[in-house]
Design an enzyme around this catalytic site. Sequence first.
Site, short mmCIF file in Angstrom:
data_model
loop_
_atom_site.label_atom_id
_atom_site.label_comp_id
_atom_site.label_asym_id
_atom_site.label_seq_id
_atom_site.Cartn_x
_atom_site.Cartn_y
_atom_site.Cartn_z
N ALA A 13 0.84 -1.20 0.00
CA ALA A 13 0.00 0.00 0.00
C ALA A 13 0.87 1.25 0.00
O ALA A 13 2.01 1.25 0.47
CB ALA A 13 -0.91 -0.01 1.22
N ALA A 16 2.23 2.27 3.36
CA ALA A 16 3.34 1.42 3.77
C ALA A 16 4.62 1.84 3.05
O ALA A 16 5.70 1.90 3.66
CB ALA A 16 3.03 -0.04 3.45
N ARG A 38 1.47 -9.13 -4.99
CA ARG A 38 1.31 -9.91 -6.21
C ARG A 38 1.88 -9.20 -7.43
O ARG A 38 2.08 -9.82 -8.48
CB ARG A 38 -0.17 -10.23 -6.43
CG ARG A 38 -0.75 -11.14 -5.36
CD ARG A 38 -2.23 -11.43 -5.62
NE ARG A 38 -2.79 -12.32 -4.62
CZ ARG A 38 -3.30 -11.93 -3.48
NH1 ARG A 38 -3.34 -10.63 -3.18
NH2 ARG A 38 -3.79 -12.79 -2.61
N TYR A 59 0.94 -13.37 1.00
CA TYR A 59 1.03 -13.03 2.42
C TYR A 59 1.44 -14.26 3.24
O TYR A 59 2.18 -14.14 4.22
CB TYR A 59 -0.31 -12.50 2.93
CG TYR A 59 -0.87 -11.35 2.14
CD1 TYR A 59 -0.03 -10.41 1.53
CD2 TYR A 59 -2.25 -11.19 1.99
CE1 TYR A 59 -0.55 -9.35 0.80
CE2 TYR A 59 -2.77 -10.13 1.27
CZ TYR A 59 -1.92 -9.22 0.67
OH TYR A 59 -2.44 -8.18 -0.05
N LEU A 75 -3.49 -3.55 4.85
CA LEU A 75 -4.50 -4.00 3.90
C LEU A 75 -5.79 -3.18 4.05
O LEU A 75 -5.94 -2.41 5.01
CB LEU A 75 -4.80 -5.49 4.15
CG LEU A 75 -3.61 -6.44 4.00
CD1 LEU A 75 -3.99 -7.85 4.42
CD2 LEU A 75 -3.09 -6.43 2.57
N LYS A 98 -5.17 1.10 11.39
CA LYS A 98 -6.50 1.36 11.93
C LYS A 98 -7.50 1.46 10.78
O LYS A 98 -7.13 1.78 9.64
CB LYS A 98 -6.49 2.62 12.80
CG LYS A 98 -5.84 3.84 12.14
CD LYS A 98 -6.73 4.48 11.12
CE LYS A 98 -5.98 5.46 10.26
NZ LYS A 98 -6.75 5.84 9.05
N ARG A 166 -11.25 4.03 0.49
CA ARG A 166 -11.96 4.67 1.59
C ARG A 166 -13.41 4.95 1.23
O ARG A 166 -14.23 5.21 2.12
CB ARG A 166 -11.27 5.98 1.97
CG ARG A 166 -9.88 5.79 2.59
CD ARG A 166 -9.17 7.13 2.74
NE ARG A 166 -7.87 6.99 3.36
CZ ARG A 166 -6.76 6.67 2.70
NH1 ARG A 166 -6.82 6.45 1.38
NH2 ARG A 166 -5.60 6.57 3.33
N ASP A 178 -11.74 6.07 9.03
CA ASP A 178 -10.43 6.52 8.56
C ASP A 178 -9.83 7.56 9.50
O ASP A 178 -8.69 7.41 9.96
CB ASP A 178 -10.55 7.08 7.15
CG ASP A 178 -9.19 7.38 6.54
OD1 ASP A 178 -8.23 6.61 6.79
OD2 ASP A 178 -9.06 8.38 5.82
#
Length: 322
Positions: A13, A16, A38, A59, A75, A98, A166, A178
């Site tokens: 992500a 990340a 992937r 994963y 994720l 979160k 989101r 969020d």
Amino acid sequence: MKPHLTWGILGAAGFARKTMAPAIHAARRTHLKSVATRDPARAIPFADLVPGLKVERSYEAILDDPEIDAVYIPLPNALHTEWSAKAARAGKHVLCEKPIGLSLADIDHLIATREATSRLIAEAWMPAHHPQWHRTRALLAEGAIGTLRSVSGAFTYALADASNIRLSAELGGGGLRDVGVYPIGGFRLATGLEPVPSHVDLVQEGGVDTSAWVAATAGEVRFNFHVSMRAARYQVMMFHGTEGTLTLPAPFNPGTYAEARIVIARDGADVQVIRFPGVDQYVAQVEAVAAHVLDGVAFACPLEFSRGTQAVLDAIFAQAAA
């Protein structure tokens, strides 16, 4: 005992890549070994950051790696509880973005899994690791602004990408999940009180809340906050007492939004400003995981704290539905 923790990341992500991988790489007593994606192209920025980084195609490959001690999970929201539990059952300590669950039942499941596996399972709610919040709690407790009467907060940003997860109800999106967790958690962390929603006004788009205005009470203290994915970038927390106010101009993203500082204004006194230069709350969060696992230091944001914030969210959603 091992001198450090070896980490893997489940997913590539953007957050990340931009924030948490650099934080894990920079933190003391940690080593980032692998990332699972992937799409190998998405792993390139991670490999540029950490030479020799291992890229896994699943994963499960990270969870099966005996050298991995801890995993970071960025994720989509709807997958947080599932993969946190899987990782803990695979013997890994877990730091998950979160919201770590979408309901109290989710978090109760994770608490039971934590107890059964003796592994840390924690939500990556980073303000708990920033000293401005610890100082705020101490100042309020010692009566720096007199008796606390009310608290107000806001966290807004303008989401332009219509395909952003989101905005997906199926993936557990929405503004409250969020960013609503920040003013709610900030209120709870600073005051030690549990707010009960009394009025809720939500704007819904495609099954998710994009803006929310919430009024709540906690004993004699009133709490009001606004969060939105459809408003200009802004954040603040203000505590109003009988003798003054205490304001955090950058309560949730200090450094990237504005300078971390506490501003105290008392009647008839000069304004006091307390600054916190050079603090990276994401690095502090990763180092707190290491301190807990390696040294037994209490973690500042245990699942019980996350459960309290989720209880408020559940009450807000229930009231909105009613």
